[in-house]
Design a protein around this motif. Structure first.
Motif, PDB file in Angstrom:
ATOM      1  N   ASN A  37     -42.464  15.329  40.354  1.00  0.00           N
ATOM      2  CA  ASN A  37     -43.086  14.153  39.723  1.00  0.00           C
ATOM      3  C   ASN A  37     -43.599  13.179  40.777  1.00  0.00           C
ATOM      4  O   ASN A  37     -44.719  12.658  40.666  1.00  0.00           O
ATOM      5  N   PHE A  38     -42.779  12.931  41.798  1.00  0.00           N
ATOM      6  CA  PHE A  38     -43.214  12.002  42.844  1.00  0.00           C
ATOM      7  C   PHE A  38     -44.355  12.588  43.669  1.00  0.00           C
ATOM      8  O   PHE A  38     -45.307  11.875  44.021  1.00  0.00           O
ATOM      9  N   LEU A  39     -44.295  13.883  43.959  1.00  0.00           N
ATOM     10  CA  LEU A  39     -45.394  14.512  44.692  1.00  0.00           C
ATOM     11  C   LEU A  39     -46.675  14.437  43.876  1.00  0.00           C
ATOM     12  O   LEU A  39     -47.758  14.229  44.428  1.00  0.00           O
ATOM     13  N   ALA A  40     -46.570  14.597  42.560  1.00  0.00           N
ATOM     14  CA  ALA A  40     -47.746  14.486  41.690  1.00  0.00           C
ATOM     15  C   ALA A  40     -48.357  13.093  41.785  1.00  0.00           C
ATOM     16  O   ALA A  40     -49.584  12.939  41.816  1.00  0.00           O
ATOM     17  N   ILE A  41     -47.513  12.064  41.836  1.00  0.00           N
ATOM     18  CA  ILE A  41     -48.004  10.691  41.964  1.00  0.00           C
ATOM     19  C   ILE A  41     -48.779  10.518  43.262  1.00  0.00           C
ATOM     20  O   ILE A  41     -49.887   9.972  43.291  1.00  0.00           O
ATOM     21  N   PHE A  42     -48.209  11.013  44.365  1.00  0.00           N
ATOM     22  CA  PHE A  42     -48.872  10.886  45.666  1.00  0.00           C
ATOM     23  C   PHE A  42     -50.167  11.697  45.705  1.00  0.00           C
ATOM     24  O   PHE A  42     -51.170  11.264  46.287  1.00  0.00           O
ATOM     25  N   ILE A 254     -55.471  16.177  36.467  1.00  0.00           N
ATOM     26  CA  ILE A 254     -54.507  17.168  35.997  1.00  0.00           C
ATOM     27  C   ILE A 254     -54.204  18.172  37.114  1.00  0.00           C
ATOM     28  O   ILE A 254     -53.055  18.606  37.274  1.00  0.00           O
ATOM     29  N   GLY A 255     -55.217  18.521  37.895  1.00  0.00           N
ATOM     30  CA  GLY A 255     -55.057  19.488  38.966  1.00  0.00           C
ATOM     31  C   GLY A 255     -53.984  19.111  39.976  1.00  0.00           C
ATOM     32  O   GLY A 255     -53.110  19.935  40.286  1.00  0.00           O
ATOM     33  N   PRO A 256     -53.999  17.885  40.519  1.00  0.00           N
ATOM     34  CA  PRO A 256     -52.940  17.500  41.453  1.00  0.00           C
ATOM     35  C   PRO A 256     -51.540  17.586  40.862  1.00  0.00           C
ATOM     36  O   PRO A 256     -50.585  17.890  41.581  1.00  0.00           O
ATOM     37  N   MET A 257     -51.416  17.341  39.558  1.00  0.00           N
ATOM     38  CA  MET A 257     -50.116  17.487  38.908  1.00  0.00           C
ATOM     39  C   MET A 257     -49.686  18.951  38.917  1.00  0.00           C
ATOM     40  O   MET A 257     -48.531  19.269  39.246  1.00  0.00           O
ATOM     41  N   ILE A 258     -50.605  19.851  38.572  1.00  0.00           N
ATOM     42  CA  ILE A 258     -50.304  21.286  38.583  1.00  0.00           C
ATOM     43  C   ILE A 258     -49.927  21.732  39.991  1.00  0.00           C
ATOM     44  O   ILE A 258     -48.934  22.445  40.195  1.00  0.00           O
ATOM     45  N   GLY A 259     -50.725  21.312  40.978  1.00  0.00           N
ATOM     46  CA  GLY A 259     -50.456  21.683  42.360  1.00  0.00           C
ATOM     47  C   GLY A 259     -49.122  21.167  42.853  1.00  0.00           C
ATOM     48  O   GLY A 259     -48.411  21.865  43.589  1.00  0.00           O
ATOM     49  N   ALA A 260     -48.756  19.950  42.450  1.00  0.00           N
ATOM     50  CA  ALA A 260     -47.480  19.357  42.883  1.00  0.00           C
ATOM     51  C   ALA A 260     -46.306  20.165  42.352  1.00  0.00           C
ATOM     52  O   ALA A 260     -45.355  20.451  43.091  1.00  0.00           O
ATOM     53  N   PHE A 261     -46.359  20.557  41.092  1.00  0.00           N
ATOM     54  CA  PHE A 261     -45.266  21.342  40.515  1.00  0.00           C
ATOM     55  C   PHE A 261     -45.225  22.739  41.132  1.00  0.00           C
ATOM     56  O   PHE A 261     -44.140  23.267  41.417  1.00  0.00           O
ATOM     57  N   PHE A 262     -46.388  23.332  41.337  1.00  0.00           N
ATOM     58  CA  PHE A 262     -46.454  24.665  41.930  1.00  0.00           C
ATOM     59  C   PHE A 262     -45.844  24.659  43.329  1.00  0.00           C
ATOM     60  O   PHE A 262     -44.990  25.502  43.657  1.00  0.00           O
ATOM     61  N   LEU A 263     -46.245  23.706  44.169  1.00  0.00           N
ATOM     62  CA  LEU A 263     -45.759  23.670  45.547  1.00  0.00           C
ATOM     63  C   LEU A 263     -44.278  23.326  45.621  1.00  0.00           C
ATOM     64  O   LEU A 263     -43.535  23.910  46.414  1.00  0.00           O
ATOM     65  N   THR A 264     -43.830  22.382  44.798  1.00  0.00           N
ATOM     66  CA  THR A 264     -42.429  21.975  44.836  1.00  0.00           C
ATOM     67  C   THR A 264     -41.509  23.139  44.508  1.00  0.00           C
ATOM     68  O   THR A 264     -40.515  23.393  45.205  1.00  0.00           O
ATOM     69  N   PHE A 265     -41.827  23.884  43.456  1.00  0.00           N
ATOM     70  CA  PHE A 265     -40.978  25.006  43.075  1.00  0.00           C
ATOM     71  C   PHE A 265     -41.138  26.169  44.048  1.00  0.00           C
ATOM     72  O   PHE A 265     -40.167  26.887  44.330  1.00  0.00           O
TER      73      PHE A 265
END
Length: 318
Positions: A37-42, A254-265
């Motif tokens: 969530n925080f990575l998505a914000i950044f 929406i893309g940065p949110m998807i990317g943030a979740f993908f990279l974090t996991f």
């Protein structure tokens, strides 16, 4: 571009799913999602400036750092309540960032990227040598007050912050401001020739990006309860933000949110196999392959897949 009811329905479905998630996953997974969530914000913050206008910033941790350090110092050193330190941190980020970045907005390309990278490195050095009694020097600070405790509470807090920012930016980018910023990314000279002040438009994008970065940084430090320059201004942190936005789908929100979740996991699942920095090479390779396959990111892959599915269903109909 107008707002379609299908888009609103998808947003609502996503929100409902995320609100129900604590009942479906473990506390450990929730903690991973909090970082996502925080990575998505950044990443959204970076995308508003760089994804839209094409001004690639390598200094985004500089903005995150101003927000994080300001709120940490005010609350930890001077006893400010968090409700006061966070707004002040956001204001400090917007003012401090503008003083440094405004001159850089008159240049572009590799020069802009190098200048912003220099600002990040400058911030890294300054927090270590100037008033270490306030910043904690190289060791940073620990024991910073947290907003709430527990994985579930922090999950709902980080998700609420992320979804409010995402929805607000999604709506803003549907306005003429968003259209103008995207136009700058495609051809700045044409935008300037149409009579629009591109410097003011870029400044607006930067102020919005700084607001989000400062807000995210302030909340982030009060989630961690500690702060250190080596972690915050690490080059891996910078590239994780950029890669999240790019492989998810730049200039889409929406893309940065998807990317943030993908990279974090991805990084989390690689941790048991490669506990060191080696896993960043793996995720970098995966990100490069994805970006080469589809430069517009995972969002575009999903969008094309959905279009093909609908076309196949329509073809199978009567």
């Amino acid at each position: 571009m107008g707002i379609r009811w299908q888009h609103i329905a998808l947003w609502l479905a996503f929100i409902v799913f995320m609100l129900a998630l604590p009942e479906l996953v473990s506390k450990g997974t929730l903690r991973t999602i909090i970082f996502a969530n925080f990575l998505a914000i950044f990443a959204i913050s970076w995308d508003v400036l760089s994804g839209r206008t094409g001004y690639i910033s390598f200094g985004h941790p500089f903005l995150v750092g101003i927000g994080a350090y300001t709120s940490a110092i005010l609350s930890y050193r001077f006893g400010f309540p968090i409700a006061a330190s966070i707004p002040l941190a956001v204001i400090a980020t917007m003012i401090g960032g503008t003083l440094f970045f405004l001159p850089a907005l008159r240049i572009r390309g590799s020069y802009f990227a190098l200048v912003t990278l220099a600002f990040m490195e400058l911030m890294y050095q300054l927090v270590q040598v100037i008033r270490p009694d306030l910043t904690g020097g190289t060791r940073g600070m620990s024991g910073i007050e947290t907003i709430t405790r527990g994985a579930v509470n922090n999950y709902y807090l980080s998700f609420s912050l992320m979804i409010i920012i995402a929805l607000a930016m999604w709506l803003v980018m549907k306005t003429r401001l968003g259209t103008a910023l995207s136009a700058i990314g495609m051809n700045e000279e044409s935008v300037r020739g149409s009579g629009l002040d591109t410097t003011k438009l870029k400044l607006a994008a930067f102020m919005i990006a700084a607001f989000i970065a400062g807000l995210g940084g302030a909340f982030y430090v009060h989630y961690l309860g500690s702060i250190a320059p080596r972690a915050l201004f690490d080059i891996n942190f910078l590239f994780t933000i950029i890669v999240a936005a790019l492989i998810g789908g730049a200039s889409t929100i929406i893309g940065p949110m998807i990317g943030a979740f993908f990279l974090t996991f991805l990084l989390e699942y690689l941790r048991p196999v490669l506990p060191g920095a080696e896993r960043y090479f793996i995720y970098g390779g995966i990100a490069l392959i994805l970006y080469m396959y589809q430069p517009k990111g995972i969002y575009e892959v999903a969008k094309q897949g959905w279009s093909r599915l609908r076309a196949a269903r329509a073809g199978a109909g009567p």
